[in-house]
Design a protein around this motif. Structure first.
Motif, PDB file in Angstrom:
ATOM      1  N   ASP A 266       9.127  -4.548   4.422  1.00 59.09           N
ATOM      2  CA  ASP A 266       8.894  -3.320   3.769  1.00 59.09           C
ATOM      3  C   ASP A 266       8.476  -2.138   4.538  1.00 59.09           C
ATOM      4  O   ASP A 266       7.915  -2.253   5.685  1.00 59.09           O
ATOM      5  CB  ASP A 266       7.824  -3.547   2.567  1.00 59.09           C
ATOM      6  CG  ASP A 266       7.743  -2.618   1.353  1.00 59.09           C
ATOM      7  OD1 ASP A 266       8.593  -1.543   1.565  1.00 59.09           O
ATOM      8  OD2 ASP A 266       6.998  -2.770   0.518  1.00 59.09           O
ATOM      9  N   ARG A 267       8.350  -0.930   3.916  1.00 62.31           N
ATOM     10  CA  ARG A 267       8.214   0.485   4.706  1.00 62.31           C
ATOM     11  C   ARG A 267       6.723   0.348   4.842  1.00 62.31           C
ATOM     12  O   ARG A 267       5.932  -0.421   4.177  1.00 62.31           O
ATOM     13  CB  ARG A 267       8.286   1.605   3.820  1.00 62.31           C
ATOM     14  CG  ARG A 267       7.967   2.817   4.487  1.00 62.31           C
ATOM     15  CD  ARG A 267       8.095   3.748   3.468  1.00 62.31           C
ATOM     16  NE  ARG A 267       8.212   5.298   4.166  1.00 62.31           N
ATOM     17  CZ  ARG A 267       8.831   6.251   4.742  1.00 62.31           C
ATOM     18  NH1 ARG A 267      10.200   5.539   4.832  1.00 62.31           N
ATOM     19  NH2 ARG A 267       8.636   7.120   5.316  1.00 62.31           N
ATOM     20  N   THR A 268       6.181   0.534   6.337  1.00 61.82           N
ATOM     21  CA  THR A 268       4.728   0.425   6.694  1.00 61.82           C
ATOM     22  C   THR A 268       4.098   1.472   5.777  1.00 61.82           C
ATOM     23  O   THR A 268       4.376   2.429   5.032  1.00 61.82           O
ATOM     24  CB  THR A 268       4.647   0.711   8.059  1.00 61.82           C
ATOM     25  OG1 THR A 268       5.012   2.028   8.430  1.00 61.82           O
ATOM     26  CG2 THR A 268       5.367  -0.204   8.964  1.00 61.82           C
ATOM     27  N   GLY A 269       2.662   1.319   5.731  1.00 56.06           N
ATOM     28  CA  GLY A 269       1.755   2.099   5.019  1.00 56.06           C
ATOM     29  C   GLY A 269       1.416   3.537   5.401  1.00 56.06           C
ATOM     30  O   GLY A 269       1.062   4.532   4.861  1.00 56.06           O
ATOM     31  N   GLY A 270       2.022   3.903   6.639  1.00 57.50           N
ATOM     32  CA  GLY A 270       1.695   5.157   7.306  1.00 57.50           C
ATOM     33  C   GLY A 270       0.294   5.324   8.017  1.00 57.50           C
ATOM     34  O   GLY A 270      -0.140   4.377   8.434  1.00 57.50           O
ATOM     35  N   GLY A 271      -0.230   6.364   7.780  1.00 55.45           N
ATOM     36  CA  GLY A 271      -1.692   6.477   8.346  1.00 55.45           C
ATOM     37  C   GLY A 271      -1.519   7.183   9.875  1.00 55.45           C
ATOM     38  O   GLY A 271      -2.162   6.664  10.808  1.00 55.45           O
ATOM     39  N   SER A 272      -0.718   7.939  10.113  1.00 56.84           N
ATOM     40  CA  SER A 272      -0.335   8.205  11.401  1.00 56.84           C
ATOM     41  C   SER A 272      -1.286   9.480  11.929  1.00 56.84           C
ATOM     42  O   SER A 272      -1.647   9.562  13.209  1.00 56.84           O
ATOM     43  CB  SER A 272       0.991   8.748  11.629  1.00 56.84           C
ATOM     44  OG  SER A 272       1.101  10.258  11.046  1.00 56.84           O
ATOM     45  N   GLY A 273      -2.006   9.987  11.088  1.00 51.04           N
ATOM     46  CA  GLY A 273      -3.154  11.060  11.715  1.00 51.04           C
ATOM     47  C   GLY A 273      -4.208  10.689  12.183  1.00 51.04           C
ATOM     48  O   GLY A 273      -4.863   9.650  11.760  1.00 51.04           O
ATOM     49  N   MET A 274      -4.516  11.088  13.443  1.00 56.29           N
ATOM     50  CA  MET A 274      -5.875  10.747  13.982  1.00 56.29           C
ATOM     51  C   MET A 274      -6.966  11.152  13.329  1.00 56.29           C
ATOM     52  O   MET A 274      -7.020  12.308  13.153  1.00 56.29           O
ATOM     53  CB  MET A 274      -5.586  11.205  15.611  1.00 56.29           C
ATOM     54  CG  MET A 274      -4.674  10.511  16.445  1.00 56.29           C
ATOM     55  SD  MET A 274      -4.812   9.120  16.693  1.00 56.29           S
ATOM     56  CE  MET A 274      -3.451   8.342  15.758  1.00 56.29           C
ATOM     57  N   PRO A 275      -7.772  10.144  12.951  1.00 51.19           N
ATOM     58  CA  PRO A 275      -8.979  10.569  12.373  1.00 51.19           C
ATOM     59  C   PRO A 275     -10.049  11.298  12.981  1.00 51.19           C
ATOM     60  O   PRO A 275     -10.274  11.176  14.019  1.00 51.19           O
ATOM     61  CB  PRO A 275      -9.658   9.238  11.509  1.00 51.19           C
ATOM     62  CG  PRO A 275      -9.114   8.203  12.357  1.00 51.19           C
ATOM     63  CD  PRO A 275      -7.844   8.819  13.090  1.00 51.19           C
ATOM     64  N   PHE A 276     -10.711  12.202  12.239  1.00 51.36           N
ATOM     65  CA  PHE A 276     -11.847  12.914  12.826  1.00 51.36           C
ATOM     66  C   PHE A 276     -12.936  13.091  11.656  1.00 51.36           C
ATOM     67  O   PHE A 276     -12.688  13.159  10.575  1.00 51.36           O
ATOM     68  CB  PHE A 276     -11.539  14.471  13.153  1.00 51.36           C
ATOM     69  CG  PHE A 276     -12.486  15.348  13.820  1.00 51.36           C
ATOM     70  CD1 PHE A 276     -12.702  14.976  15.265  1.00 51.36           C
ATOM     71  CD2 PHE A 276     -13.174  16.003  13.280  1.00 51.36           C
ATOM     72  CE1 PHE A 276     -13.644  15.666  15.843  1.00 51.36           C
ATOM     73  CE2 PHE A 276     -14.157  16.800  14.000  1.00 51.36           C
ATOM     74  CZ  PHE A 276     -14.339  16.710  15.337  1.00 51.36           C
TER      75      PHE A 276
END
Length: 343
Positions: A266-276
């Motif tokens: 399936d498509r991955t869940g994303g979450g590409s933004g580097m957290p701050f």
């Protein structure tokens, strides 16, 4: 230092220097709410990409807060507001709770059953070390499960694993339900699947308070592991589902660019933004996505990575001990071997 980690450190330093200035807010319910809303407004990096009208969000949630709002009610209001961002990297932490947006995975089929794989494919065996579980399946196909990028993939562990699997003609690399962890481990593992430097992707950062104010993209590259270490140059199938998130999402993105790699599931869940992280006047911390990550084709990966072959876990077949996603991968690799033998 890991090259990707070095790029991220530079990005975060520039991001803080360019747009994270100190502003005073009163330590009362209204001041804390306004501080949180403003922090997201100025520093969150996906408002426009997600089509979020943050001013409208303010008009919905701000009237719910007054000088008499107690801490638990304020926490719930702020949590609900942050859920509007639809981002698993966004949360708020108080002394009594941490919020968490779940719908990035909970609204989709799970497509993974650990017991199913352990019982019917690994027969409760295999080797386990450093976050990896691996074994040789029938037809000389390697199976590798990496459950979390929070587990250190040590060089010795990777060498032993690849040495023991070296006679297999194909590999299934299963990152379903891998919720991420250290982004630096992505390069560590990918380096075992490449024989030359590759462009892994790009990172940008907020350069101002405007929703569209970003720096120029910074390219980052991965190099192969040092000579003398074990590498894998045969076909690989990476298994993904919606709970493949954050660092695991980045791993899927980079691996999908390699010619010998196929994504199935399936498509991955994303979450590409580097957290701050930042802090409200009351001392509660909040985390948000601050720096977008793009793939080597400059495509944003926040919304996930599509598989090459889309398939779900069939619940009825699972009751019979069959993982339809894993079976699709095994059949794909068998056909690869047959094609290779016929040449």
């Amino acid at each position: 230092m890991n090259k990707l980690l070095s790029v991220i450190a530079i990005i975060m330093t520039l991001a803080v220097a360019s747009c994270h200035h100190v502003e005073e807010w009163p330590d009362d319910p209204v001041g804390n709410f306004d501080a949180l809303w403003t922090g997201i407004d100025r520093h969150y990096c996906f408002l426009d990409e997600k089509g979020i009208d943050w001013d409208s969000v303010y008009s919905v949630y701000r009237p719910q807060v007054s000088d008499q709002t107690d801490p638990v009610a304020l926490f719930n209001i702020c949590s609900d507001m942050l859920d509007e961002l639809r981002d698993g990297h966004v949360n708020i932490t108080s002394p009594f709770a941490t919020s968490y947006y779940k719908k990035w995975w909970s609204d989709y089929p799970q497509n993974y059953n650990e017991r199913l794989v352990d019982e019917y494919y690994l027969h409760f065996g295999g080797f386990t070390r450093g976050g990896f579980t691996y074994a040789i399946l029938p037809d000389s196909i390697a199976y590798v499960r990496y459950s979390t990028f929070a587990s250190t993939p040590g060089d010795a562990t990777l060498d032993w694993m690849l040495m023991l699997l070296r006679d297999c003609h194909g590999m299934v690399f299963d990152i379903r339900d891998n919720g991420g962890g250290s982004i630096s481990y992505v390069e560590t593992i990918v380096s075992r699947f490449i024989d030359r430097r590759i462009l892994a992707g790009y990172i940008t950062h907020k350069s101002g308070p405007g929703h569209n104010e970003f720096s120029e993209p910074y390219a980052y590259y991965f190099d192969p592991v040092a000579d003398g270490r074990f590498r894998w140059d045969k076909p690989v199938v990476v298994l993904t589902n919606r709970s493949t998130f954050s660092a695991a999402n980045n791993f899927a993105s980079v691996m999908s660019s390699l010619p010998q790699v196929t994504l199935i599931g399936d498509r991955t869940g994303g979450g590409s933004g580097m957290p701050f992280s930042s802090e409200m006047p009351c001392g509660w911390s909040y985390r948000f996505s601050a720096s977008p990550v793009y793939d080597a084709e400059m495509r944003l990966t926040e919304f996930g990575v599509d598989p090459d072959i889309r398939v779900d876990l069939d619940p009825e077949m699972a009751l019979k001990g069959i993982d339809t996603i894993l079976e699709t991968a095994l059949e794909f690799l068998r056909n690869k071997e047959t094609d290779s033998d016929s040449r």
